[in-house]
Design a protein around this motif. Structure first.
Motif, PDB file in Angstrom:
ATOM      1  N   VAL A 179      20.376  11.349  13.109  1.00 55.26           N
ATOM      2  CA  VAL A 179      19.300  12.032  13.821  1.00 55.26           C
ATOM      3  C   VAL A 179      19.531  13.532  13.773  1.00 55.26           C
ATOM      4  O   VAL A 179      20.617  14.018  14.112  1.00 55.26           O
ATOM      5  CB  VAL A 179      19.219  11.550  15.284  1.00 55.26           C
ATOM      6  CG1 VAL A 179      18.079  12.253  16.010  1.00 55.26           C
ATOM      7  CG2 VAL A 179      19.033  10.042  15.338  1.00 55.26           C
ATOM      8  N   ASP A 180      18.496  14.247  13.323  1.00 53.26           N
ATOM      9  CA  ASP A 180      18.557  15.715  13.217  1.00 53.26           C
ATOM     10  C   ASP A 180      19.778  16.163  12.421  1.00 53.26           C
ATOM     11  O   ASP A 180      20.440  17.156  12.749  1.00 53.26           O
ATOM     12  CB  ASP A 180      18.559  16.355  14.609  1.00 53.26           C
ATOM     13  CG  ASP A 180      17.231  16.151  15.328  1.00 53.26           C
ATOM     14  OD1 ASP A 180      16.203  16.040  14.636  1.00 53.26           O
ATOM     15  OD2 ASP A 180      17.227  16.084  16.561  1.00 53.26           O
ATOM     16  N   ASP A 181      20.089  15.386  11.372  1.00 50.27           N
ATOM     17  CA  ASP A 181      21.134  15.735  10.408  1.00 50.27           C
ATOM     18  C   ASP A 181      22.528  15.815  11.029  1.00 50.27           C
ATOM     19  O   ASP A 181      23.409  16.460  10.483  1.00 50.27           O
ATOM     20  CB  ASP A 181      20.797  17.068   9.727  1.00 50.27           C
ATOM     21  CG  ASP A 181      21.450  17.193   8.360  1.00 50.27           C
ATOM     22  OD1 ASP A 181      21.702  16.144   7.738  1.00 50.27           O
ATOM     23  OD2 ASP A 181      21.714  18.324   7.927  1.00 50.27           O
ATOM     24  N   SER A 182      22.728  15.177  12.192  1.00 46.44           N
ATOM     25  CA  SER A 182      24.060  15.274  12.794  1.00 46.44           C
ATOM     26  C   SER A 182      24.440  14.000  13.540  1.00 46.44           C
ATOM     27  O   SER A 182      25.326  13.264  13.111  1.00 46.44           O
ATOM     28  CB  SER A 182      24.136  16.483  13.743  1.00 46.44           C
ATOM     29  OG  SER A 182      23.165  16.369  14.766  1.00 46.44           O
TER      30      SER A 182
ATOM     31  N   GLY B  69       0.793  -1.222   0.000  1.00 45.11           N
ATOM     32  CA  GLY B  69       0.000   0.000   0.000  1.00 45.11           C
ATOM     33  C   GLY B  69       0.820   1.264   0.000  1.00 45.11           C
ATOM     34  O   GLY B  69       0.324   2.338   0.360  1.00 45.11           O
ATOM     35  N   HIS B  70       2.079   1.159  -0.400  1.00 45.45           N
ATOM     36  CA  HIS B  70       2.964   2.322  -0.480  1.00 45.45           C
ATOM     37  C   HIS B  70       3.643   2.321  -1.834  1.00 45.45           C
ATOM     38  O   HIS B  70       4.138   1.296  -2.289  1.00 45.45           O
ATOM     39  CB  HIS B  70       4.014   2.284   0.625  1.00 45.45           C
ATOM     40  CG  HIS B  70       5.001   3.412   0.555  1.00 45.45           C
ATOM     41  ND1 HIS B  70       4.722   4.671   1.054  1.00 45.45           N
ATOM     42  CD2 HIS B  70       6.250   3.476   0.033  1.00 45.45           C
ATOM     43  CE1 HIS B  70       5.760   5.458   0.845  1.00 45.45           C
ATOM     44  NE2 HIS B  70       6.700   4.754   0.228  1.00 45.45           N
ATOM     45  N   SER B  71       3.657   3.502  -2.468  1.00 48.70           N
ATOM     46  CA  SER B  71       4.234   3.585  -3.806  1.00 48.70           C
ATOM     47  C   SER B  71       5.300   4.669  -3.929  1.00 48.70           C
ATOM     48  O   SER B  71       5.796   4.925  -5.018  1.00 48.70           O
ATOM     49  CB  SER B  71       3.128   3.857  -4.836  1.00 48.70           C
ATOM     50  OG  SER B  71       2.428   5.056  -4.518  1.00 48.70           O
ATOM     51  N   GLY B  72       5.658   5.320  -2.826  1.00 45.47           N
ATOM     52  CA  GLY B  72       6.652   6.389  -2.862  1.00 45.47           C
ATOM     53  C   GLY B  72       8.060   5.883  -2.647  1.00 45.47           C
ATOM     54  O   GLY B  72       8.363   4.693  -2.806  1.00 45.47           O
ATOM     55  N   ASP B  73       8.957   6.811  -2.249  1.00 41.95           N
ATOM     56  CA  ASP B  73      10.346   6.444  -1.985  1.00 41.95           C
ATOM     57  C   ASP B  73      10.451   5.567  -0.745  1.00 41.95           C
ATOM     58  O   ASP B  73       9.699   5.726   0.222  1.00 41.95           O
ATOM     59  CB  ASP B  73      11.196   7.703  -1.793  1.00 41.95           C
ATOM     60  CG  ASP B  73      11.329   8.513  -3.079  1.00 41.95           C
ATOM     61  OD1 ASP B  73      11.447   7.891  -4.144  1.00 41.95           O
ATOM     62  OD2 ASP B  73      11.302   9.752  -3.004  1.00 41.95           O
ATOM     63  N   VAL B  74      11.392   4.642  -0.789  1.00 40.05           N
ATOM     64  CA  VAL B  74      11.613   3.704   0.314  1.00 40.05           C
ATOM     65  C   VAL B  74      13.078   3.746   0.708  1.00 40.05           C
ATOM     66  O   VAL B  74      13.960   3.608  -0.143  1.00 40.05           O
ATOM     67  CB  VAL B  74      11.210   2.272  -0.082  1.00 40.05           C
ATOM     68  CG1 VAL B  74      11.559   1.298   1.028  1.00 40.05           C
ATOM     69  CG2 VAL B  74       9.723   2.215  -0.400  1.00 40.05           C
ATOM     70  N   SER B  75      13.352   3.956   1.994  1.00 42.65           N
ATOM     71  CA  SER B  75      14.734   3.922   2.471  1.00 42.65           C
ATOM     72  C   SER B  75      15.246   2.498   2.562  1.00 42.65           C
ATOM     73  O   SER B  75      16.403   2.223   2.276  1.00 42.65           O
ATOM     74  CB  SER B  75      14.845   4.606   3.835  1.00 42.65           C
ATOM     75  OG  SER B  75      14.809   6.001   3.701  1.00 42.65           O
ATOM     76  N   SER B  76      14.382   1.580   2.982  1.00 41.23           N
ATOM     77  CA  SER B  76      14.803   0.181   3.052  1.00 41.23           C
ATOM     78  C   SER B  76      13.586  -0.718   3.172  1.00 41.23           C
ATOM     79  O   SER B  76      12.517  -0.295   3.627  1.00 41.23           O
ATOM     80  CB  SER B  76      15.735  -0.056   4.244  1.00 41.23           C
ATOM     81  OG  SER B  76      14.991  -0.139   5.438  1.00 41.23           O
ATOM     82  N   ILE B  77      13.759  -1.964   2.745  1.00 43.97           N
ATOM     83  CA  ILE B  77      12.778  -3.012   3.008  1.00 43.97           C
ATOM     84  C   ILE B  77      13.562  -4.223   3.471  1.00 43.97           C
ATOM     85  O   ILE B  77      14.543  -4.628   2.826  1.00 43.97           O
ATOM     86  CB  ILE B  77      11.897  -3.320   1.787  1.00 43.97           C
ATOM     87  CG1 ILE B  77      10.917  -4.444   2.138  1.00 43.97           C
ATOM     88  CG2 ILE B  77      12.716  -3.645   0.555  1.00 43.97           C
ATOM     89  CD1 ILE B  77       9.763  -4.560   1.166  1.00 43.97           C
TER      90      ILE B  77
ATOM     91  N   ILE C 256      14.901  11.677  11.453  1.00 43.83           N
ATOM     92  CA  ILE C 256      15.811  10.548  11.338  1.00 43.83           C
ATOM     93  C   ILE C 256      15.859  10.036   9.911  1.00 43.83           C
ATOM     94  O   ILE C 256      14.832   9.986   9.217  1.00 43.83           O
ATOM     95  CB  ILE C 256      15.391   9.415  12.304  1.00 43.83           C
ATOM     96  CG1 ILE C 256      16.373   8.250  12.236  1.00 43.83           C
ATOM     97  CG2 ILE C 256      13.983   8.935  12.014  1.00 43.83           C
ATOM     98  CD1 ILE C 256      16.128   7.208  13.296  1.00 43.83           C
ATOM     99  N   ASP C 257      17.045   9.702   9.467  1.00 40.90           N
ATOM    100  CA  ASP C 257      17.238   9.106   8.156  1.00 40.90           C
ATOM    101  C   ASP C 257      18.242   7.972   8.286  1.00 40.90           C
ATOM    102  O   ASP C 257      19.059   7.954   9.210  1.00 40.90           O
ATOM    103  CB  ASP C 257      17.740  10.153   7.156  1.00 40.90           C
ATOM    104  CG  ASP C 257      17.738   9.625   5.733  1.00 40.90           C
ATOM    105  OD1 ASP C 257      17.078   8.599   5.477  1.00 40.90           O
ATOM    106  OD2 ASP C 257      18.405  10.235   4.872  1.00 40.90           O
ATOM    107  N   VAL C 258      18.157   7.021   7.355  1.00 47.54           N
ATOM    108  CA  VAL C 258      19.102   5.920   7.340  1.00 47.54           C
ATOM    109  C   VAL C 258      20.489   6.477   7.075  1.00 47.54           C
ATOM    110  O   VAL C 258      20.686   7.300   6.179  1.00 47.54           O
ATOM    111  CB  VAL C 258      18.721   4.896   6.259  1.00 47.54           C
ATOM    112  CG1 VAL C 258      19.773   3.814   6.148  1.00 47.54           C
ATOM    113  CG2 VAL C 258      17.358   4.302   6.560  1.00 47.54           C
ATOM    114  N   GLY C 259      21.462   6.050   7.860  1.00 45.44           N
ATOM    115  CA  GLY C 259      22.812   6.565   7.729  1.00 45.44           C
ATOM    116  C   GLY C 259      23.534   5.998   6.522  1.00 45.44           C
ATOM    117  O   GLY C 259      22.956   5.292   5.689  1.00 45.44           O
ATOM    118  N   TYR C 260      24.820   6.313   6.438  1.00 43.45           N
ATOM    119  CA  TYR C 260      25.620   5.833   5.323  1.00 43.45           C
ATOM    120  C   TYR C 260      25.854   4.331   5.388  1.00 43.45           C
ATOM    121  O   TYR C 260      26.176   3.700   4.384  1.00 43.45           O
ATOM    122  CB  TYR C 260      26.956   6.573   5.301  1.00 43.45           C
ATOM    123  CG  TYR C 260      26.810   8.063   5.160  1.00 43.45           C
ATOM    124  CD1 TYR C 260      26.343   8.616   3.976  1.00 43.45           C
ATOM    125  CD2 TYR C 260      27.108   8.912   6.221  1.00 43.45           C
ATOM    126  CE1 TYR C 260      26.181   9.983   3.844  1.00 43.45           C
ATOM    127  CE2 TYR C 260      26.950  10.279   6.103  1.00 43.45           C
ATOM    128  CZ  TYR C 260      26.494  10.816   4.910  1.00 43.45           C
ATOM    129  OH  TYR C 260      26.325  12.158   4.795  1.00 43.45           O
TER     130      TYR C 260
END
Length: 386
Positions: free
Chosen positions: A233-236, A150-158, A212-216
């Protein structure tokens, strides 16, 4: 077994045997499990046929963690194939494997692998048309097609999450991401979790503490009921993030600072965190550092191993590792690190932390990461059905 039921009585090794008992039947359950824990996984599967008692012991989840988890090799991921999936066994030979469900789909791609099960993206149309997800057990050729998330947008991970020592059911975690205004990056906004027990997806709004975003670090590890990964977290701040099976999300604590080209892995029942440290000065020696989290509650990373990178990579400078180096995995039961070095070709290598030895396994030619470690699971699962 007594009168058709499993007996709670523990047999004593000093008890006099009856005349009809064999030598194996006189062994206590704990001793028998210790013996079985030292045989190869394929032999263990055959030993299920010895008797109902052996079958019960081998399938008992109380003993599952003691029984062998034999690393067979690595599946190539990240590339669409319409026939066989490339596989490299632990000795270095490569061949194609053919998942049982392949005839029903045009193209597939290995997305993740966890404790014997593989997660595939499956495409019936073009390269990115009519995408579905399939979970497969290559050892038994069982598979199940998941409903659309039910999701069609960007995905950071599955990611696929499965622990046969705890439950015969698996979960699939999908982490959507949206581009953040006024920031150069993406932010995780929701958590989608599929359960093979219910046969459906649950959707949760974000519950992270901060943006929060998935790191490198691209690795995701399932352990103790949580999907773990390193996040920004919070870009830092770099922290360890986790998602549970109900979609609850949290960021608990920092990972070791000042490491580059990092990754997180599970080995011997504990989280491991590895990376490269150059020190404070340009003339400091580059080192490979491996930390382990033995006590989850204390949140304390303990240095497990430290070695100069020149010993492992033949003088390759840490700065060059961004372009020429990729982590693969840490062995689930041993202190072995698998990685690749890319010069003219991609070389698949292994570093033994106990012996301080480096071994070339094979040349991967045109293959590209990721590569997923595979431990066969010789068990039929009700959660997988055609």
């Amino acid at each position: 077994m007594e009168n058709g039921r499993m007996s709670d009585r523990i047999r004593s090794p000093s008890s006099p045997p009856s005349g009809s008992e064999t030598a194996a039947e006189r062994l206590t359950d704990d001793l028998l499990v210790e013996i079985l824990s030292r045989v190869p996984a394929r032999s263990l599967c055959r030993f299920k046929c010895v008797s109902k008692h052996w079958l019960g012991l081998i399938n008992d989840r109380t003993y599952r963690r003691k029984l062998p988890q034999i690393l067979a090799g690595f599946y190539d991921g990240g590339q669409l194939v319409d026939s066989g999936v490339p596989f490299t066994n632990i000795s270095g030979s490569r061949h194609l494997t053919y998942p049982a469900f392949l005839p029903s789909r045009r193209k597939v791609m290995v997305v993740d692998c966890c404790n014997g099960l593989l997660l595939f993206s499956s495409y019936a149309g073009g390269d990115h048309g009519d995408e579905l997800y399939v979970v497969c057990n290559p050892a038994t050729e069982e598979w199940a097609e998941l409903p659309h998330p039910g999701h069609s947008g960007d995905v950071s991970s599955i990611n696929l999450c499965f622990d046969p020592a705890v439950s015969p059911h698996f979960h699939v975690f999908l982490l959507p991401a949206v581009e953040v205004e006024d920031q150069h990056g993406y932010c995780l906004t929701r958590v989608h979790v599929y359960s093979s027990e219910t046969g459906s997806w649950v959707h949760k709004e974000k519950r992270w503490s901060g943006n929060i975003d998935v790191g490198y670090d691209p690795s995701f590890i399932y352990l103790n009921g949580y999907l773990h990964f390193c996040a920004i977290v919070d870009d830092s701040a770099r922290q360890l993030a986790a998602v549970d099976k109900e979609g609850g999300a949290r960021t608990d604590f920092r990972v070791p600072d000042d490491l580059n080209v990092c990754f997180i892995q599970q080995s011997q029942g504990c989280l491991h965190y590895a990376g490269f440290d150059r020190g404070d000065n340009d003339d400091d020696v580059d080192r490979l550092l491996v930390y382990v989290l033995k006590d989850y509650d204390s949140k304390e990373w303990i240095l497990k191993h430290s070695v100069e990178t020149s010993h492992v990579f033949g003088g390759l400078h840490a700065v060059s590792l961004y372009e020429n180096f990729d982590w693969i995995a840490i062995h689930p039961e041993c202190n072995l690190i698998f990685f690749t070095l890319a010069w003219e070709d991609i070389t698949f290598m292994c570093y033994d932390m106990d012996r301080g030895q480096v071994k070339v396994i094979c040349n991967l030619e045109e293959s590209e990461p990721p590569y997923f470690p595979y431990v066969p699971l010789y068990e039929e699962l009700q959660s997988l059905h055609k």
